[in-house]
Design a protein around this motif. Sequence first.
Motif, PDB file in Angstrom:
ATOM      1  N   TRP A  13       0.824  -1.208   0.000  1.00 36.80           N
ATOM      2  CA  TRP A  13       0.000   0.000   0.000  1.00 36.80           C
ATOM      3  C   TRP A  13       0.854   1.251   0.000  1.00 36.80           C
ATOM      4  O   TRP A  13       0.567   2.239  -0.658  1.00 36.80           O
ATOM      5  CB  TRP A  13      -0.906  -0.038   1.234  1.00 36.80           C
ATOM      6  N   PHE A  39      -5.643   9.662   3.913  1.00 40.16           N
ATOM      7  CA  PHE A  39      -6.074   8.635   2.973  1.00 40.16           C
ATOM      8  C   PHE A  39      -6.622   7.420   3.719  1.00 40.16           C
ATOM      9  O   PHE A  39      -7.691   6.882   3.382  1.00 40.16           O
ATOM     10  CB  PHE A  39      -4.897   8.227   2.085  1.00 40.16           C
ATOM     11  N   ILE A 334     -10.514  10.331  -2.337  1.00 44.33           N
ATOM     12  CA  ILE A 334      -9.514   9.282  -2.513  1.00 44.33           C
ATOM     13  C   ILE A 334      -8.383   9.755  -3.420  1.00 44.33           C
ATOM     14  O   ILE A 334      -7.195   9.589  -3.122  1.00 44.33           O
ATOM     15  CB  ILE A 334     -10.172   8.004  -3.077  1.00 44.33           C
ATOM     16  N   ILE A 338      -4.648  10.390  -1.732  1.00 45.05           N
ATOM     17  CA  ILE A 338      -3.685   9.354  -2.102  1.00 45.05           C
ATOM     18  C   ILE A 338      -2.380   9.960  -2.628  1.00 45.05           C
ATOM     19  O   ILE A 338      -1.361   9.279  -2.723  1.00 45.05           O
ATOM     20  CB  ILE A 338      -4.293   8.410  -3.158  1.00 45.05           C
ATOM     21  N   LEU A 383      -7.926   0.016  -3.079  1.00 41.27           N
ATOM     22  CA  LEU A 383      -7.624   1.306  -3.688  1.00 41.27           C
ATOM     23  C   LEU A 383      -8.269   1.310  -5.066  1.00 41.27           C
ATOM     24  O   LEU A 383      -8.872   0.345  -5.497  1.00 41.27           O
ATOM     25  CB  LEU A 383      -6.118   1.521  -3.814  1.00 41.27           C
TER      26      LEU A 383
END
Length: 475
Positions: A13, A39, A334, A338, A383
């Motif tokens: 991740w 995030f 998102i 991110i 994700l």
Amino acid sequence: MAVGMWKFLMVVWMCLNANVACAAGVGMTHISLSWALPFAGVLLSIALFPLIAPQFWHHHFGKIAVGWSAAFLLPAMGYFGLDEVLRVVAHALLAEYIPFIVLIASLFIISGGVYVRGNLHGSPEVNVAILFAGAVLASVMGTTGASMLLIRPLLRANDNRQHKVHVVVFFIFLVANIGGSLTPLGDPPLFLGFLNGVPFLWTLQYIFFETCLSVVILLGLFYMIDRYYYHRREEDLPEIMDPTPDTHGIGFDGQLNFVWLLGAIFFVLLSGLWKSDVDFNVLGTTVGLPSLVRDVGLVAMAWLSWVTTARSIRIKNQFNFEPVFEVAKLFIAIFITIAPVIAMLQAGVEGPFVRLVHLVHDASGTPIDSHYFWATGLLSGFLDNAPTYLVFFNLAGGDVAHLTTDYASTLAAISAGAVFMGALSYIGNAPNFMVKSIAEHSGLKMPSFFGYMAWSFGILIPLFVLLTVLFFKPM
């Protein structure tokens, strides 16, 4: 693959796309992991609020998304400067979010203008037929288009059944994800590969058997489960009157939308085939003319669908914009939050994330297909699967000529992982959320975030283990 689940997820991740980070111009390579907290907050909010405070989430999820975005942007302006943050936001919006939401929304509007007439009765055989048709259509009109076209007829077909949550869950598995694995039109990760030079029919050639086996196994398992509920669990329950009246035959209203759908497919293909030196630079983000024409063309197709479709058709379809609004609000948070996670890879193999390289390659530097499949897939489940695909596409070398020939099995593992495992959670692929939202608006109580994962992990993980053994063995 002996690494613990959470340790494995943390390693992968935190190691998102170095190439994307460079394109964004984010000077965040050596920042601490605390910058990833907003995030993580977005993901945890999506997972937990609908479970512990569903009413609060329903009314305020947009504000929560804005709050987490601000939790990154405001400190970032003080730490990196306004200019750097503007470049981050411009890249997130122009290169990622706007093309993403334009494609999703246009397919949503066009497919929402097609009404399937007739009352299909949701027997196990009829449900299997709808799921199979959706899985085939997903690679032709995209997972979003196929999902939006068929989810409402599927819900109507089963509106007099007591047990039907499993029908929608398998619909997400097959139509919103796995069925879209054979062409770049099917799912955004494959479209990104197409834009990077992967031939249009490459995935059809290299993951055809993986897709077919997955569809056959899931349809067979679904039939057994649905038959059990239909014949064993419901026969002693009070019969529910079918709210959908019977009609003579099955047909379509709003057929003109199929023309607009073909137009949308044309503009998507055009942006991948048309090469132009004309581009525009906006705050450090380059927007090419083909991409601009594609997005304008998609908006035009959606507008034509809206103005040429009778309002009565959309009323019969129970069409509303809530599902696409929900996706739009959550995914912008998102895409923004991110950014620091992606940017941490700027140090490349010399930086703190070299463990990821070791995770998916052997001691000689040869890619391990099974590790690429699971690493790409598990990230795609939690994700957005499009940037995740690019992460591992570039980690495998990024040379399309090499990846489509000598290392075709590795690219196949990356492609299958990104598309197949997008079904692991509601946030793995945008249509998942939209299908869930439409089902809930129809009155069906869908599983919570973790409830859905109990279904997906229990059914899909054994399937993916089988695919690993059969197709993605270590080189």
